[in-house]
Design a protein around this motif. Structure first.
Motif, PDB file in Angstrom:
ATOM      1  N   TYR A  49      24.891  45.214  44.976  1.00  0.00           N
ATOM      2  CA  TYR A  49      25.703  44.960  43.776  1.00  0.00           C
ATOM      3  C   TYR A  49      26.405  43.610  43.892  1.00  0.00           C
ATOM      4  N   ASP A  50      27.062  43.373  45.027  1.00  0.00           N
ATOM      5  CA  ASP A  50      27.751  42.090  45.217  1.00  0.00           C
ATOM      6  C   ASP A  50      26.774  40.924  45.135  1.00  0.00           C
ATOM      7  N   GLU A  51      25.560  41.134  45.611  1.00  0.00           N
ATOM      8  CA  GLU A  51      24.553  40.076  45.587  1.00  0.00           C
ATOM      9  C   GLU A  51      24.208  39.676  44.152  1.00  0.00           C
ATOM     10  N   ARG A  52      24.285  40.625  43.218  1.00  0.00           N
ATOM     11  CA  ARG A  52      23.982  40.337  41.812  1.00  0.00           C
ATOM     12  C   ARG A  52      25.129  39.671  41.076  1.00  0.00           C
ATOM     13  N   MET A  53      26.340  39.749  41.644  1.00  0.00           N
ATOM     14  CA  MET A  53      27.524  39.282  40.954  1.00  0.00           C
ATOM     15  C   MET A  53      27.838  37.821  41.323  1.00  0.00           C
ATOM     16  N   PRO A  54      28.654  37.142  40.492  1.00  0.00           N
ATOM     17  CA  PRO A  54      28.934  35.719  40.730  1.00  0.00           C
ATOM     18  C   PRO A  54      29.552  35.425  42.093  1.00  0.00           C
ATOM     19  N   TRP A  55      30.327  36.352  42.634  1.00  0.00           N
ATOM     20  CA  TRP A  55      31.020  36.079  43.900  1.00  0.00           C
ATOM     21  C   TRP A  55      30.094  36.212  45.101  1.00  0.00           C
ATOM     22  N   VAL A 114      28.935  44.592  34.310  1.00  0.00           N
ATOM     23  CA  VAL A 114      28.211  43.405  33.860  1.00  0.00           C
ATOM     24  C   VAL A 114      28.602  43.151  32.414  1.00  0.00           C
ATOM     25  N   ASP A 115      29.130  41.982  32.124  1.00  0.00           N
ATOM     26  CA  ASP A 115      29.566  41.661  30.767  1.00  0.00           C
ATOM     27  C   ASP A 115      28.383  41.657  29.798  1.00  0.00           C
ATOM     28  N   SER A 116      28.495  42.429  28.721  1.00  0.00           N
ATOM     29  CA  SER A 116      27.515  42.381  27.631  1.00  0.00           C
ATOM     30  C   SER A 116      28.104  43.126  26.445  1.00  0.00           C
ATOM     31  N   SER A 117      27.634  42.773  25.255  1.00  0.00           N
ATOM     32  CA  SER A 117      28.209  43.296  24.012  1.00  0.00           C
ATOM     33  C   SER A 117      27.345  44.398  23.413  1.00  0.00           C
ATOM     34  N   ILE A 118      27.790  44.916  22.278  1.00  0.00           N
ATOM     35  CA  ILE A 118      27.018  45.921  21.553  1.00  0.00           C
ATOM     36  C   ILE A 118      25.612  45.404  21.258  1.00  0.00           C
ATOM     37  N   MET A 119      25.501  44.141  20.922  1.00  0.00           N
ATOM     38  CA  MET A 119      24.233  43.588  20.461  1.00  0.00           C
ATOM     39  C   MET A 119      23.284  43.190  21.591  1.00  0.00           C
ATOM     40  N   GLY A 207      39.854  37.377  42.136  1.00  0.00           N
ATOM     41  CA  GLY A 207      38.995  36.219  42.273  1.00  0.00           C
ATOM     42  C   GLY A 207      37.999  36.010  41.150  1.00  0.00           C
ATOM     43  N   TRP A 208      37.995  36.899  40.157  1.00  0.00           N
ATOM     44  CA  TRP A 208      37.010  36.784  39.087  1.00  0.00           C
ATOM     45  C   TRP A 208      37.541  36.030  37.861  1.00  0.00           C
ATOM     46  N   MET A 209      38.840  35.791  37.783  1.00  0.00           N
ATOM     47  CA  MET A 209      39.434  35.224  36.574  1.00  0.00           C
ATOM     48  C   MET A 209      39.270  33.708  36.501  1.00  0.00           C
ATOM     49  N   ARG A 210      38.966  33.214  35.297  1.00  0.00           N
ATOM     50  CA  ARG A 210      39.038  31.776  35.032  1.00  0.00           C
ATOM     51  C   ARG A 210      40.509  31.377  34.911  1.00  0.00           C
ATOM     52  N   GLU A 211      40.775  30.083  34.973  1.00  0.00           N
ATOM     53  CA  GLU A 211      42.162  29.624  34.909  1.00  0.00           C
ATOM     54  C   GLU A 211      42.813  29.962  33.572  1.00  0.00           C
ATOM     55  N   ASP A 212      42.047  29.914  32.469  1.00  0.00           N
ATOM     56  CA  ASP A 212      42.618  30.264  31.177  1.00  0.00           C
ATOM     57  C   ASP A 212      42.948  31.741  31.101  1.00  0.00           C
ATOM     58  N   GLN A 213      42.142  32.600  31.766  1.00  0.00           N
ATOM     59  CA  GLN A 213      42.427  34.031  31.796  1.00  0.00           C
ATOM     60  C   GLN A 213      43.678  34.319  32.619  1.00  0.00           C
ATOM     61  N   LYS A 214      43.836  33.598  33.703  1.00  0.00           N
ATOM     62  CA  LYS A 214      45.051  33.754  34.508  1.00  0.00           C
ATOM     63  C   LYS A 214      46.283  33.361  33.696  1.00  0.00           C
ATOM     64  N   ALA A 215      46.184  32.257  32.985  1.00  0.00           N
ATOM     65  CA  ALA A 215      47.321  31.793  32.179  1.00  0.00           C
ATOM     66  C   ALA A 215      47.674  32.804  31.099  1.00  0.00           C
TER      67      ALA A 215
END
Length: 259
Positions: A49-55, A114-119, A207-215
């Motif tokens: 699972y970790d291998e598939r993720m960005p980190w 895993v991020d994904s939407s209805i569509m 460790g997953w947040m972008r700087e704008d998400q942290k703000a």
């Protein structure tokens, strides 16, 4: 045992914590928090699972966590477990019981996310999310209920959830199903004296947040800071203590009051 602590003459209770593959994650911090509070702690992780993720993979994390737990005076075992496999919960409890004894607390921090939407969510991804986040929760809770032999009132089941469904459809939907399973256990396992609660920790900085998400997180939280894994570990340790035994069947928002 006072305040969740075990002294030299008291047998340490045993917790099983799932999803502890990253040293900066919620699960690893929960493991250490319980060890400090007088618990022996078994934990799971799943490298693919970790291998598939960005980190990516933190290859030394499980071994480092075992060393830290042992240094705190607790017994431990780390087990790589694919919770997409329906046979995994039974094998997991078999090994934990064989190496450490009977489980008193089950703390489920594992997830497929895993991020994904209805569509744009695929059927494969949707099914994997429900297999790991909902079905595995049911099977782990069932296994715990079949095997629990502790004193009435001592057993604990805790699950970590999220209400982030917009743009994160399979994760949020499957976590909602997980909520219902854990909360049902508060009633269905009542004859065992087991409490069952769900924690919604909000956005935790692992460790997953972008700087704008942290703000944004700081801006919209009355306490003016981001949530951290230790906040989650503190609540788990309390819920697992004798003092937390009257809290049952609850979905607890421990998120600093974020709007």
């Amino acid at each position: 045992m006072a305040n969740g602590q075990a002294d030299e003459t008291t047998e340490r209770p045993l917790a099983l914590v799932t999803g502890a593959g990253r040293s900066v994650g919620i699960a690893a911090t929960v493991v250490l928090g319980l060890a400090r509070a007088g618990w022996d702690v078994a934990f799971t992780y799943w490298t693919p699972y970790d291998e598939r993720m960005p980190w990516g993979i933190e290859a030394e994390a499980p071994a480092a966590l075992r060393e830290q737990v042992t240094a705190l005076g607790a017994r431990t075992v780390g087990i790589e477990a694919d919770l997409n496999d329906t046979a995994a919960p039974g094998r997991l409890f078999d090994r934990v019981e064989r190496e450490l004894g009977g489980v008193t607390a089950l703390v489920m921090c594992h997830c497929e996310s895993v991020d994904s939407s209805i569509m744009d969510t695929t059927v494969e991804s949707f099914d994997r999310h429900f297999a790991v986040n909902a079905r595995a929760t049911w099977l782990l809770v069932r296994e715990f209920g079949l095997r629990f032999r502790g004193p009435h009132g001592s057993g604990r089941i805790i699950g970590f959830t999220s209400d982030h469904t917009v743009g994160n459809l399979p994760y949020g939907a499957s976590k909602g199903a997980m909520d219902r399973i854990v909360l049902a256990a508060a009633h269905e396992l009542s004859e065992l004296g087991v409490t069952a609660n769900v924690i919604n920790p909000g956005a935790i900085d692992t460790g997953w947040m972008r700087e704008d998400q942290k703000a944004d997180g700081v801006r919209y939280t009355p306490l003016g800071r981001l949530g951290v894994p230790q906040d989650c570990a503190n609540l788990v340790s309390f819920l697992c203590s004798p003092e937390g035994g009257w809290i049952n069947g609850q979905l607890l928002k421990s998120n600093g009051g974020i709007a």
